[in-house]
Design an enzyme around this catalytic site. Structure first.
Site, PDB file in Angstrom:
ATOM      1  N   ASP A  62       0.807  -1.223   0.000  1.00  0.00           N
ATOM      2  CA  ASP A  62       0.000   0.000   0.000  1.00  0.00           C
ATOM      3  C   ASP A  62       0.843   1.278   0.000  1.00  0.00           C
ATOM      4  O   ASP A  62       2.013   1.288   0.378  1.00  0.00           O
ATOM      5  CB  ASP A  62      -0.894   0.024   1.241  1.00  0.00           C
ATOM      6  CG  ASP A  62      -2.078  -0.906   1.135  1.00  0.00           C
ATOM      7  OD1 ASP A  62      -2.074  -1.775   0.237  1.00  0.00           O
ATOM      8  OD2 ASP A  62      -3.001  -0.791   1.954  1.00  0.00           O
ATOM      9  N   HIS A 101       3.407  -2.484   3.246  1.00  0.00           N
ATOM     10  CA  HIS A 101       3.520  -1.126   2.708  1.00  0.00           C
ATOM     11  C   HIS A 101       4.890  -0.921   2.072  1.00  0.00           C
ATOM     12  O   HIS A 101       5.908  -1.335   2.643  1.00  0.00           O
ATOM     13  CB  HIS A 101       3.306  -0.094   3.823  1.00  0.00           C
ATOM     14  CG  HIS A 101       1.953  -0.186   4.469  1.00  0.00           C
ATOM     15  ND1 HIS A 101       1.634  -1.157   5.385  1.00  0.00           N
ATOM     16  CD2 HIS A 101       0.838   0.575   4.311  1.00  0.00           C
ATOM     17  CE1 HIS A 101       0.370  -0.996   5.773  1.00  0.00           C
ATOM     18  NE2 HIS A 101      -0.122   0.048   5.138  1.00  0.00           N
TER      19      HIS A 101
END
Length: 278
Positions: free
Chosen positions: A96, A250
């Site tokens: 992400d 992430h």
């Protein structure tokens, strides 16, 4: 005049025959009346046969479009019906908040070396700022996912028109970089899905994905060293990864995550099928 006894006998026979013929004709000309069925006893009510209950065969649960079918029982379970599982035995690694010019190229290089495809949930303003990275992600065969324009944690509470504008703006930034791209997935920042948010994403032809495993690579605890952080992320994924899981990670401003995956990718490849959401 008296009739003889013989004549009387003959006359009587004629009368008997005539009466018999007349009765037979009457019987043939009059329809037989139906015989009424005996009435049920008032003390014993008539009981009708008990109907059989309808069959309760289970209705097959069809996964939404874009999720592969397989032996995994569930693919949903997240907020507002968002998906937590791939729907197959394959594990989906999702990254992400990028793209990030410092960390995303390192991750892409590592994934290519390990022959692994992943899913990248892109923030619109980052995609607009670094279109070359979006092109590289797509060229390497990874899946693209919409992660809102500016990582708004409260977008699910916005009016529908504002949500639609944000998601469309993000898709447009991705498509400017890769005009042939298909953005089939959406993830709410923080996983803060609402029914309205999922509905708008669906109207824009995007399936909403949550996760099954969050190693909290984004959470840098006070006093935790980089090596301790990496060890915690690695341990969490090793312990909790299961076939069909969607794993959250992430690549934006998370160098320790990239370092952790140098260890995790070979480990996961030996034990699981790693897939990009199709």
């Amino acid at each position: 005049m008296r009739m003889s006894r013989a004549r009387k006998a003959v006359l009587l026979g004629v009368v008997v025959i005539a009466v018999g013929l007349t009765g037979r004709a009457a019987a043939q000309s009059t329809p037989e009346e139906p015989v009424a069925a005996p009435a049920a006893s008032p003390s014993v009510p008539a009981v009708s046969p008990k109907p059989k209950p309808p069959s309760k065969a289970p209705v097959p649960h069809k996964p939404p479009k874009g999720i592969p079918t397989g032996k995994s029982v569930s693919y949903a379970g997240g907020p507002a019906g968002s998906r937590t599982m791939t729907g197959s035995k394959g594990i989906a690694l999702t990254f992400d908040d990028g793209p990030d010019p410092a960390t995303t190229p390192q991750l892409l290089k590592m994934l290519k070396q390990q022959h692994v495809k992943a899913t990248f949930c892109l923030v619109g303003q980052n995609a607009a700022k670094f279109p070359n990275l979006v092109r590289q992600i797509a060229a390497d065969g990874h899946t693209l996912c919409n992660h809102t324009w500016d990582h708004s944690l409260k977008i699910g509470k916005d009016p529908e028109a504002k949500i639609r504008s944000d998601l469309a703006r993000t898709n447009n930034a991705i498509l400017r970089a890769v005009p042939t791209a298909k953005v089939k997935y959406f993830r709410a920042p923080g996983g803060n899905f609402t029914p309205r948010l999922v509905s708008v994403a669906n109207k824009l032809h995007m399936s909403s994905i949550y996760w099954k495993l969050d190693p909290r690579d984004w959470d840098h605890k006070k006093g935790e060293s980089s090596s301790a952080h990496r060890a915690r992320v690695i341990s969490s994924i090793r312990k909790h990864a299961h076939p069909g899981s969607i794993i959250l990670s992430h690549d934006y401003a998370q160098p320790d995550t990239i370092a952790a995956y140098r260890t995790l990718l070979p480990y996961l490849r030996k034990r699981y099928q790693l897939i990009a959401l199709p």
